[in-house]
Design an enzyme around this catalytic site. Structure first.
Site, PDB file in Angstrom:
ATOM      1  N   ASP A  12       0.820  -1.219   0.000  1.00 37.48           N
ATOM      2  CA  ASP A  12       0.000   0.000   0.000  1.00 37.48           C
ATOM      3  C   ASP A  12       0.853   1.268   0.000  1.00 37.48           C
ATOM      4  OD1 ASP A  12      -2.403  -1.616   0.261  1.00 37.48           O
ATOM      5  OD2 ASP A  12      -1.857  -1.851   2.373  1.00 37.48           O
ATOM      6  N   HIS A  40      -4.461  -2.008  -6.283  1.00 35.95           N
ATOM      7  CA  HIS A  40      -3.777  -0.753  -6.565  1.00 35.95           C
ATOM      8  C   HIS A  40      -4.755   0.177  -7.269  1.00 35.95           C
ATOM      9  CE1 HIS A  40      -2.793  -3.775  -9.680  1.00 35.95           C
ATOM     10  NE2 HIS A  40      -2.917  -2.800 -10.557  1.00 35.95           N
ATOM     11  N   THR A  41      -4.601   1.455  -6.992  1.00 38.60           N
ATOM     12  CA  THR A  41      -5.498   2.467  -7.534  1.00 38.60           C
ATOM     13  C   THR A  41      -4.717   3.371  -8.478  1.00 38.60           C
ATOM     14  OG1 THR A  41      -6.815   2.434  -5.510  1.00 38.60           O
ATOM     15  CG2 THR A  41      -7.093   4.330  -6.953  1.00 38.60           C
ATOM     16  N   THR A 127      -6.332 -12.105   2.517  1.00 38.13           N
ATOM     17  CA  THR A 127      -7.530 -11.558   1.876  1.00 38.13           C
ATOM     18  C   THR A 127      -8.532 -12.646   1.535  1.00 38.13           C
ATOM     19  OG1 THR A 127      -6.454 -11.701  -0.293  1.00 38.13           O
ATOM     20  CG2 THR A 127      -6.292  -9.602   0.879  1.00 38.13           C
ATOM     21  N   GLN A 232       2.464  -5.848  -3.166  1.00 37.27           N
ATOM     22  CA  GLN A 232       2.751  -5.881  -1.726  1.00 37.27           C
ATOM     23  C   GLN A 232       4.060  -5.162  -1.415  1.00 37.27           C
ATOM     24  OE1 GLN A 232       2.252  -9.441  -2.941  1.00 37.27           O
ATOM     25  NE2 GLN A 232       0.077  -9.491  -2.587  1.00 37.27           N
TER      26      GLN A 232
END
Length: 458
Positions: A12, A40-41, A127, A232
């Site tokens: 992140d 991811h953005t 997750t 990651q």
């Protein structure tokens, strides 16, 4: 040439934004490990895209490759591709034939195992997407690879070998009835075969599969630029992270070679950029010596929200930084920047440059701290110890910096480094000095135009 993007912390860090930032000079973006557990953005032309499997560069019309070090859930992959197409994009994604496939039973087993671990407070914070069980089958030589989906005889043979083993694990080890699970078809050979053979047909029809190493080598030989994108971060690397609170692959630069089929010499001859968040975040359990406040269920010994030290400060950073998992939505634990962690990451991957993100999030604070060193059993440490048990006993020794004000960050990004507040520059220069590594880029906002670019790696 190659540029490798590596998360220097616990994930992140904003890797996707840096991939996007340097994307204009790239011909191919290849992911070398992980699966759809790594969100991811990317912000492109005012639109926000949240991805978990499609490589970031595909948003900008670059060829995206999922390397052999990745584990691929075709359901997720095609959902993301179809969604991007509905939004007017046409991503060009290639999949390594050697990449392993996440099958339905992997996800079911992941959930069962994590639930059992939670009963003893040993959960890793998975997750639940089947990543770990898929890598287990890869190492156990019983996995199904993307290339197998193209051959019906091979696919059926692989499934008939592995599925009965997984049923036996559920019934004989976990003492559960497969037929009473939410998804009993996850353990049905015929059901899996039909669904995943159809995925194989689509791979073939759209010419998506490649021999990744040969494909990327040919691309480089033609003089094109390749970016290798890690998921990651270093501290959850299976070998170099805080085991067992780790992922099941190698996000470090070494994984870029094994996960793509390129030689270590090719990767080492290029640039390796470590991505640094200006503070620290973590999803899941495990030590965090510089932690502020806490998150119930994740922070060890933290049983009631609001009881931790600096809780108000932690909430401020979490809200300002939007610190919630892209994939899970879980709140991230937050802390001050941890220099022993960054020194470890720099050594492991050999960063030639760093990118510091989210500097703007810390604006407005009177004081900003950094974990400069640790103390462990009376000894000062400049880098992380080898075991998680030792790390959990470390106490951070902090260095304080005067805070910096809010400014028009868009203007600062446009004007360049000298437009940053003096105290913010002192913070950046401290990090550069301690890591002996220059800051190639400094992120001061979520958009591509809100990053100060000091060095172009290509």
């Amino acid at each position: 040439m190659t540029v490798t993007i590596v998360g220097s912390q616990l994930g992140d860090e904003g890797k996707g934004g840096i991939v996007d930032l340097y994307g204009d000079d790239v011909d191919v973006v290849a992911r070398y490990q992980g699966g759809d557990n790594a969100g991811h953005t990317v912000v492109h032309e005012g639109e926000e895209y949240k991805l978990s499997l499609v490589p970031s560069g595909a948003i900008r019309g670059k060829v995206g490759v999922l390397g052999n070090g990745c584990v691929v859930n075709p359901r997720t992959l095609f959902d993301e591709i179809d969604t991007l197409q509905e939004r007017g994009l046409d991503p060009d994604v290639r999949i390594a034939e050697r990449a392993h496939v996440i099958l339905p039973f992997h996800r079911v087993l992941d959930g069962i195992e994590e639930e059992l671990k939670s009963e003893t407070d040993d959960e890793v914070g998975t997750t639940g997407r089947g990543i770990g069980p898929t890598y287990e089958d890869k190492a156990g030589r019983r996995g199904v690879r993307v290339g197998d989906l193209l051959d019906p005889d091979v696919l059926r043979e692989r499934l008939e070998y592995v599925v009965p083993q997984k049923r036996a694990v559920v019934e004989d080890v976990y003492d559960l009835d497969v037929d009473e699970l939410d998804d009993p078809d996850a353990f049905d050979v015929d059901a899996i075969f039909e669904e995943f053979r159809e995925f194989g047909r689509r791979f073939e029809a759209e010419d998506m599969t490649v021999n990744a190493g040969a494909f990327l080598s040919a691309t480089i030989d033609e003089g094109q630029n390749v970016m290798l994108e890690g998921a990651q971060g270093t501290i959850i690397d299976i070998d170099h992270g805080n085991y067992p609170y780790v992922t099941s692959s190698n996000p470090t630069a070494g994984g870029a070679a094994t996960g793509t089929g390129l030689s270590p010499g090719v990767v080492g001859d290029g640039e390796v950029i470590g991505i640094v968040k200006a503070y620290l975040t973590r999803v899941g359990s495990g030590p965090l010596p510089t932690e502020l406040g806490g998150v119930v269920g994740d922070t060890p010994g933290y049983d009631e929200q609001g009881e931790g030290e600096n809780e108000e400060l932690a909430n401020y950073i979490r809200e300002e930084g939007g610190e919630y998992g892209t994939v899970t939505g879980r709140p991230r634990r937050v802390g001050w920047l941890d220099l022993p962690m960054l020194r470890h990451s720099t050594r492991v991957s050999g960063f030639t440059g760093i990118a510091i993100n989210h500097l703007d999030v810390l604006a407005g604070l009177d004081e900003v701290k950094v974990g400069h060193t640790y103390t462990l059993d009376g000894e000062e440490l400049a880098s992380m110890p080898a075991t998680t048990e030792q790390w959990a006993k470390c106490e951070a020794n902090f260095r304080s910096f005067d805070g910096w004000p809010e400014v028009d960050w868009a203007d600062a990004a446009e004007e360049g480094y000298d437009a940053l507040p003096e105290n913010a520059k002192a913070y950046v220069e401290y990090i550069e000095s301690e890591l002996d590594t220059p800051a190639y880029a400094i992120g001061v906002g979520p958009g591509r135009g809100e990053t100060i670019v000091r060095e172009q790696p290509f």
